[in-house]
Design an enzyme around this catalytic site. Sequence first.
Site, PDB file in Angstrom:
ATOM      1  N   PHE A  37       9.343  17.258 -14.852  1.00 56.04           N
ATOM      2  CA  PHE A  37       8.991  18.244 -13.779  1.00 56.04           C
ATOM      3  C   PHE A  37       9.316  19.489 -14.242  1.00 56.04           C
ATOM      4  O   PHE A  37       8.653  20.666 -13.860  1.00 56.04           O
ATOM      5  CB  PHE A  37       9.648  17.984 -12.448  1.00 56.04           C
ATOM      6  CG  PHE A  37       9.547  16.876 -11.778  1.00 56.04           C
ATOM      7  CD1 PHE A  37       8.531  16.802 -11.083  1.00 56.04           C
ATOM      8  CD2 PHE A  37      10.531  15.709 -11.979  1.00 56.04           C
ATOM      9  CE1 PHE A  37       8.315  15.493 -10.207  1.00 56.04           C
ATOM     10  CE2 PHE A  37      10.282  14.688 -11.074  1.00 56.04           C
ATOM     11  CZ  PHE A  37       9.122  14.589 -10.251  1.00 56.04           C
TER      12      PHE A  37
ATOM     13  N   SER B 224      -1.078  18.994 -11.856  1.00 51.81           N
ATOM     14  CA  SER B 224      -1.669  19.801 -10.589  1.00 51.81           C
ATOM     15  C   SER B 224      -3.272  19.533 -10.244  1.00 51.81           C
ATOM     16  O   SER B 224      -3.971  19.615 -11.148  1.00 51.81           O
ATOM     17  CB  SER B 224      -1.192  21.086 -10.794  1.00 51.81           C
ATOM     18  OG  SER B 224      -1.780  21.864  -9.801  1.00 51.81           O
TER      19      SER B 224
ATOM     20  N   TYR C 291      -0.495  29.936 -15.376  1.00 54.79           N
ATOM     21  CA  TYR C 291       0.063  28.467 -14.905  1.00 54.79           C
ATOM     22  C   TYR C 291      -0.764  27.460 -14.937  1.00 54.79           C
ATOM     23  O   TYR C 291      -0.549  26.223 -15.574  1.00 54.79           O
ATOM     24  CB  TYR C 291       0.567  28.925 -13.631  1.00 54.79           C
ATOM     25  CG  TYR C 291       0.899  27.666 -12.833  1.00 54.79           C
ATOM     26  CD1 TYR C 291       2.130  26.609 -13.128  1.00 54.79           C
ATOM     27  CD2 TYR C 291       0.088  26.982 -11.999  1.00 54.79           C
ATOM     28  CE1 TYR C 291       2.165  25.356 -12.517  1.00 54.79           C
ATOM     29  CE2 TYR C 291       0.460  25.783 -11.198  1.00 54.79           C
ATOM     30  CZ  TYR C 291       1.610  24.945 -11.501  1.00 54.79           C
ATOM     31  OH  TYR C 291       1.682  24.038 -10.941  1.00 54.79           O
TER      32      TYR C 291
ATOM     33  N   LYS D 259      -0.866  23.603 -17.395  1.00 56.32           N
ATOM     34  CA  LYS D 259      -1.067  22.129 -16.799  1.00 56.32           C
ATOM     35  C   LYS D 259      -2.463  21.646 -17.725  1.00 56.32           C
ATOM     36  O   LYS D 259      -2.152  20.354 -17.895  1.00 56.32           O
ATOM     37  CB  LYS D 259      -1.393  22.079 -15.292  1.00 56.32           C
ATOM     38  CG  LYS D 259      -0.242  22.543 -14.500  1.00 56.32           C
ATOM     39  CD  LYS D 259       1.155  21.651 -14.852  1.00 56.32           C
ATOM     40  CE  LYS D 259       2.427  22.021 -13.973  1.00 56.32           C
ATOM     41  NZ  LYS D 259       3.500  21.300 -14.306  1.00 56.32           N
TER      42      LYS D 259
ATOM     43  N   LEU E 285       2.707  27.997   1.407  1.00 58.96           N
ATOM     44  CA  LEU E 285       2.375  28.212   2.671  1.00 58.96           C
ATOM     45  C   LEU E 285       3.591  27.744   3.652  1.00 58.96           C
ATOM     46  O   LEU E 285       4.152  28.676   4.583  1.00 58.96           O
ATOM     47  CB  LEU E 285       0.984  27.458   3.268  1.00 58.96           C
ATOM     48  CG  LEU E 285       0.863  27.512   4.619  1.00 58.96           C
ATOM     49  CD1 LEU E 285       0.572  29.023   5.170  1.00 58.96           C
ATOM     50  CD2 LEU E 285      -0.556  26.695   4.985  1.00 58.96           C
TER      51      LEU E 285
ATOM     52  N   PHE F  92      -4.751  34.659   4.626  1.00 59.60           N
ATOM     53  CA  PHE F  92      -5.650  35.241   3.879  1.00 59.60           C
ATOM     54  C   PHE F  92      -7.153  34.632   4.154  1.00 59.60           C
ATOM     55  O   PHE F  92      -7.528  33.900   3.525  1.00 59.60           O
ATOM     56  CB  PHE F  92      -5.346  34.974   2.389  1.00 59.60           C
ATOM     57  CG  PHE F  92      -3.929  35.616   1.850  1.00 59.60           C
ATOM     58  CD1 PHE F  92      -3.806  36.932   2.057  1.00 59.60           C
ATOM     59  CD2 PHE F  92      -2.657  34.787   1.829  1.00 59.60           C
ATOM     60  CE1 PHE F  92      -2.333  37.359   1.611  1.00 59.60           C
ATOM     61  CE2 PHE F  92      -1.511  35.125   1.728  1.00 59.60           C
ATOM     62  CZ  PHE F  92      -1.464  36.661   1.581  1.00 59.60           C
TER      63      PHE F  92
ATOM     64  N   ARG G  65      -6.722  22.586   2.356  1.00 69.28           N
ATOM     65  CA  ARG G  65      -5.977  21.990   1.130  1.00 69.28           C
ATOM     66  C   ARG G  65      -5.355  20.825   1.415  1.00 69.28           C
ATOM     67  O   ARG G  65      -5.384  20.349   2.917  1.00 69.28           O
ATOM     68  CB  ARG G  65      -4.607  22.967   0.833  1.00 69.28           C
ATOM     69  CG  ARG G  65      -4.841  24.205   0.246  1.00 69.28           C
ATOM     70  CD  ARG G  65      -5.561  24.262  -1.314  1.00 69.28           C
ATOM     71  NE  ARG G  65      -5.792  25.493  -1.458  1.00 69.28           N
ATOM     72  CZ  ARG G  65      -6.973  26.290  -1.447  1.00 69.28           C
ATOM     73  NH1 ARG G  65      -7.978  25.689  -0.745  1.00 69.28           N
ATOM     74  NH2 ARG G  65      -6.916  27.633  -2.074  1.00 69.28           N
TER      75      ARG G  65
ATOM     76  N   ASP H 207      -8.056  32.456  -4.730  1.00 64.80           N
ATOM     77  CA  ASP H 207      -7.984  31.350  -3.664  1.00 64.80           C
ATOM     78  C   ASP H 207      -9.440  30.584  -3.681  1.00 64.80           C
ATOM     79  O   ASP H 207     -10.354  31.245  -3.649  1.00 64.80           O
ATOM     80  CB  ASP H 207      -7.720  31.858  -2.309  1.00 64.80           C
ATOM     81  CG  ASP H 207      -6.046  31.792  -1.997  1.00 64.80           C
ATOM     82  OD1 ASP H 207      -5.464  31.566  -2.679  1.00 64.80           O
ATOM     83  OD2 ASP H 207      -5.854  32.542  -0.936  1.00 64.80           O
TER      84      ASP H 207
END
Length: 340
Positions: free
Chosen positions: A82, A126, A151, A155, A202, A220, A233, A300
């Site tokens: 992790f 992810s 980021y 992954k 969130l 947003f 999501r 987003d």
Amino acid sequence: MDKILVTGGLGFIGSHTVVELQNEGYEVVIIDDLSNSTIKVLDGIKAISGKAPLFEELDLKNKAGVEAFFKKHDDVKGVIHFAASKAVGESVKEPLLYYENNIGTLVYILKELQKLPSASFIFSSSCTVYGQADKLPITESAPVKQAESPYGNTKQIGEEVIRDTCKVTPNLKAIALRYFNPVGAHESVSIGELPIGVPQNLVPFITQTAIGLREELSVFGDDYPTPDGTCIRDYIHVVDLAKAHVVALGRLLQNKNKSNYETFNLGTGKGSSVLEVVQSFERVSGVKLNYKIVDRREGDIISAYADTNKANNELGWKTELSLDDAMRSAWKWEQKVRGK
């Protein structure tokens, strides 16, 4: 039972996974550098499972320290990895920090696993690897899109590093688990999400707003092509997610894997909009949330939710807890943390 190393085992998902591993009888050793967690999480893990895991404070960027750890714990049979930096915004500002911390440390661990007679490796990946997918729900065969942030790129690169290593290391078996959006806390509220500073996600922002720590929640954009105009999501309860790691590890240890590198999506298969999450929170907490619709946030994506058929059928795992369950536990955790 087998000894399992959990890196970042005092973090949000890591600590819940350690609990589930110990509940299944595994001997667990945690590596954590405490940069994004606290030593008190060990007490929470012990309170739930009745046993304190072994713990080593170590920065995995210290290559000699990693080598020394594996010399000391030469009986480790599996690793659940992790430990990584995970703030998208910070990664844009500090890309090299992210590449060093997320890729360099992965390389050091895999080098040690190559020396073992056999090793099982679970990688915390992810759904960001898919970007805005062409089709929903998202299957594991969906194309990996160019990453939106350093980021997200770590992954993607991490998965490539593992896959390439598995190709030339027959004694290594690995599974990359592509999470959607982990939320909630353990029902005992002995462990939960502890964001440092302003939350990036969130749900902690919702609970911190409800308890008075934040003035209001910014939503947003409400002009996306979704039923209520807000982003969608796939929110998965962290305990369901933790259990999936134990199942995936068992698959490797029992040689049930179909190849020595596999990928699985971990989600509920259902998308929830930002406003649906807000409504779920208000329903289970009885608190009216102060929120405001603001402009869209750059980067987003509109909608992302998992096709869970592969995980359901191949791993024999499925989610059991609902969004309401997750919001209820997150709220209880927030109240406990703030002493309310």
